[in-house]
Design an enzyme around this catalytic site. Structure first.
Site, PDB file in Angstrom:
ATOM      1  N   ARG A 172       0.828  -1.228   0.000  1.00  0.00           N
ATOM      2  CA  ARG A 172       0.000   0.000   0.000  1.00  0.00           C
ATOM      3  C   ARG A 172       0.859   1.273   0.000  1.00  0.00           C
ATOM      4  NH1 ARG A 172      -2.530  -3.428  -1.025  1.00  0.00           N
ATOM      5  NH2 ARG A 172      -4.625  -4.050  -0.441  1.00  0.00           N
ATOM      6  N   SER A 249     -11.264  -0.170   2.476  1.00  0.00           N
ATOM      7  CA  SER A 249     -10.674  -0.496   3.786  1.00  0.00           C
ATOM      8  C   SER A 249     -10.095   0.771   4.402  1.00  0.00           C
ATOM      9  CB  SER A 249      -9.546  -1.517   3.618  1.00  0.00           C
ATOM     10  OG  SER A 249     -10.079  -2.699   3.095  1.00  0.00           O
ATOM     11  N   GLU A 352      -5.671   4.071   5.667  1.00  0.00           N
ATOM     12  CA  GLU A 352      -5.296   3.908   4.269  1.00  0.00           C
ATOM     13  C   GLU A 352      -5.681   5.135   3.429  1.00  0.00           C
ATOM     14  OE1 GLU A 352      -5.857  -0.188   2.669  1.00  0.00           O
ATOM     15  OE2 GLU A 352      -6.623   0.844   0.909  1.00  0.00           O
TER      16      GLU A 352
END
Ligand SMILES: Cc1cc2nc3c(=O)[nH]c(=O)nc-3n(C[C@H](O)[C@H](O)[C@H](O)COP(=O)(O)OP(=O)(O)OC[C@H]3O[C@@H](n4cnc5c(N)ncnc54)[C@H](O)[C@@H]3O)c2cc1C
Length: 358
Positions: A172, A249, A352
């Site tokens: 990520r 998410s 995130e």
């Protein structure tokens, strides 16, 4: 002067940003422009430079929490379109403009029987957004197929070509959202895909989906399966499903040392004898924990509410806007979850989505 300003640019003023995001929260952009060409991107940067305005680059708005006060500078929406491809019977390289819709691009690749991104079906947003956080799902990450990112280096006005190794990809993360944050505007991304290759079915949910079926699933069947699994978790944007009014998410899966993972497992057993904490091997000997498990084990279940925000009824890791929420409401729930997880487990969750204008 690196950039020149002309009067051709169609900037708009005080444009609400909430409708341009999947969370549907946030205030207006003082100035807003949609760029349909690389030339317009340069013009927009020139506009921001000339007025000393902070610049924010917007893709599909699917990974953002925009402040209720909005953005006091220029929001540049990247809207260049077009896909070209070249290759032979085995390999195809797709050059996709940054403003292309990501899932439409995956559909195109699958229709050409090219594999490598099929597990990333159904992820909202643009092609240009994918290298930024090294988008990943169901056992694939874009860093496995990206060969080149063409970008505008904002400080110099140079059009640069970055190779995969230049981008600093990890879980990520890339240098676009870490060490070189806000320094580049992605213009085009090239992906190397394999023709007639086998789709990847490594992720547990996918294996379960195809368990007991005869024969190997086609690329298209894997794409359909991923979209169907995502829909069951409100991880696919579906009109009328308020559980997908989110940024996907909300927390990254924490990466910890093996000793730290053992400590958390031991702690879990003192709280619930016999319980097994999910843990997965990660790069450099680290262990990836499941943020969803930590959130759940801290008392936040699917459907939990805090005023107009809550946790998705279909996915513990998604914070959702149940209607009329503000960015302040989202931040309040985020902080409540982070504090409880830290107090119980000693783990700091990292969000995130990108926070804009805070
Ligand atoms: C329902 C749902 C499910 C999701 N599932 C997943 C998933 O499975 N896996 C996953 O990794 N993500 C997932 N996401 C998050 C999100 O879709 C991805 O991160 C997506 O790639 C973001 O792209 P975007 O174009 O919407 O970027 P935006 O949200 O508009 O922007 C995100 C960041 O990227 C920057 N950015 C965007 N475009 C450019 C550009 N052209 N140049 C430079 N910077 C740029 C922005 O400045 C910002 O910092 C999900 C989101 C939702 C709402």
């Amino acid at each position: 002067m690196l950039y020149s300003v002309t009067n051709l640019l169609r900037t708009q003023e005080n444009i609400p940003l909430a409708p341009l995001t999947t969370f549907q929260v946030g205030g207006p952009a003082r100035y807003f422009v949609e760029a349909h060409s690389e030339y317009e991107v340069s013009e927009a940067v020139a506009f921001a430079f000339a007025r000393k305005l902070p610049l924010f680059v917007l893709g599909g708005g699917s990974n953002l929490v925009i402040a209720d006060s909005g953005w006091a500078g220029l929001v540049l929406k990247v809207a260049m379109s077009g896909v070209e491809f070249e290759g032979d019977l085995q390999k195809m390289v797709f050059h996709a403009s940054a403003g292309e819709n990501w899932d439409d691009f995956v559909a195109l690749a699958v229709s050409k029987n090219c594999c490598g991104i099929e597990c990333l079906s159904g992820i909202p947003g643009t092609v240009g957004g994918t290298p930024v956080q090294n988008v990943g799902a169901y056992g694939q990450e874009v860093s496995e197929t990206i060969t080149r990112v063409v970008a505008l280096e904002i400080a110099t006005g140079q059009r640069v070509e970055l190779k995969n190794a230049d981008c600093g990809f990890s879980y990520r993360s890339s240098f676009f959202n870490s060490t070189r944050r806000d320094q580049y505007i992605v213009l085009e991304v090239s992906y190397l895909l394999h023709r007639n290759g086998e789709p990847r079915i490594e992720y547990a949910d996918l294996k379960k989906f195809f368990a007991g079926r005869q024969g190997k699933p086609s690329l298209q069947q894997v794409r359909d399966a991923v979209r169907s699994i995502r829909q069951s978790k409100a991880m696919l944007l579906v009109q009328g499903d308020e559980d997908c009014r989110s940024a996907g998410s909300f927390f990254k899966n924490p990466l910890v040392s093996a000793a730290e993972a053992d400590r958390i497992q031991a702690l879990a057993e003192t709280r619930a004898p016999g319980i097994t904490m999910p843990r997965y091997p990660a790069a450099a000997g680290q262990v990836k924990l499941a943020a969803a498990w930590l959130v759940e084990q801290s008392g936040f279940n699917k459907g939990y509410s805090l005023g107009p925000v809550g946790i998705s009824r279909k996915h513990t890791l998604a914070i959702v806007n149940r209607g009329g929420a503000t960015a302040k409401d989202i931040v309040a729930l985020k902080e409540q979850i982070e504090k409880k997880v830290f107090d119980i487990w000693g783990v700091s969750l990292q969000p995130e989505p990108v926070f804009v204008g805070f």
